[in-house]
Design a protein around this motif. Structure first.
Motif, short mmCIF file in Angstrom:
data_model
loop_
_atom_site.label_atom_id
_atom_site.label_comp_id
_atom_site.label_asym_id
_atom_site.label_seq_id
_atom_site.Cartn_x
_atom_site.Cartn_y
_atom_site.Cartn_z
N ASP A 1 -0.83 40.49 43.47
CA ASP A 1 -1.54 39.39 44.14
C ASP A 1 -0.61 38.29 44.65
O ASP A 1 -1.08 37.30 45.20
N VAL A 2 0.71 38.47 44.48
CA VAL A 2 1.66 37.48 45.00
C VAL A 2 1.80 37.69 46.51
O VAL A 2 2.17 38.77 46.96
N LYS A 3 1.47 36.65 47.29
CA LYS A 3 1.55 36.78 48.74
C LYS A 3 2.88 36.27 49.28
O LYS A 3 3.45 36.82 50.20
N ASP A 4 3.37 35.18 48.69
CA ASP A 4 4.63 34.62 49.17
C ASP A 4 5.23 33.72 48.09
O ASP A 4 4.50 33.19 47.25
N VAL A 5 6.56 33.57 48.12
CA VAL A 5 7.24 32.63 47.23
C VAL A 5 8.22 31.84 48.07
O VAL A 5 8.93 32.39 48.91
#
Lengths: 80, 80
Positions: A32-36
């Motif tokens: 569920d990580v879209k961006d960092v």
């Protein structure tokens, strides 16, 4: 008195380090990580006791040394 | 939903990078700088919409990948 300066790349600047962290998190199972985006912060301890003067001086420091205003933006926060 | 992870060296760990920044600031004329500690932060964008679940997952990410718990401490903040 302490002040914090948060320095981050401007939104239009590509952040390869953040991209790698995001990919690593997805590989670790966090789909569920879209961006960092990665940034840095400086905790500056000052002898000065006046919050308004401290904020002004620390903003000056950020402009001159702590951030590169061409590609980075910053935010100053006075703590005590 | 966005979450931020602030990672900083534990107070007992020497921070040479912060020391250099403090010295540079004094050289630039900011004599009232007593100390600088440097840290980093990650702004993680998640597809997840539940703040409590997001905080738990991001704390897990910090433990596994973003921070080194031996020498660093971290703080998680959920934004929206």
């Amino acid at each position: 008195m302490k002040a914090r300066v948060y320095v981050t790349l401007k939104p239009s600047v590509f952040d390869p380090q953040g991209r790698v962290v995001a990919d690593a998190l997805v590989t670790l199972g966090y789909q569920d990580v879209k961006d960092v985006r990665q940034g840095k912060f400086f905790e500056v301890e000052l002898a000065d006791a006046d919050p308004a003067a401290a904020k002004q001086r620390v903003t000056e420091m950020a402009d001159k040394l702590l951030a590169n205003p061409v590609i980075e933006s910053y935010r100053v926060e006075v703590l005590q």
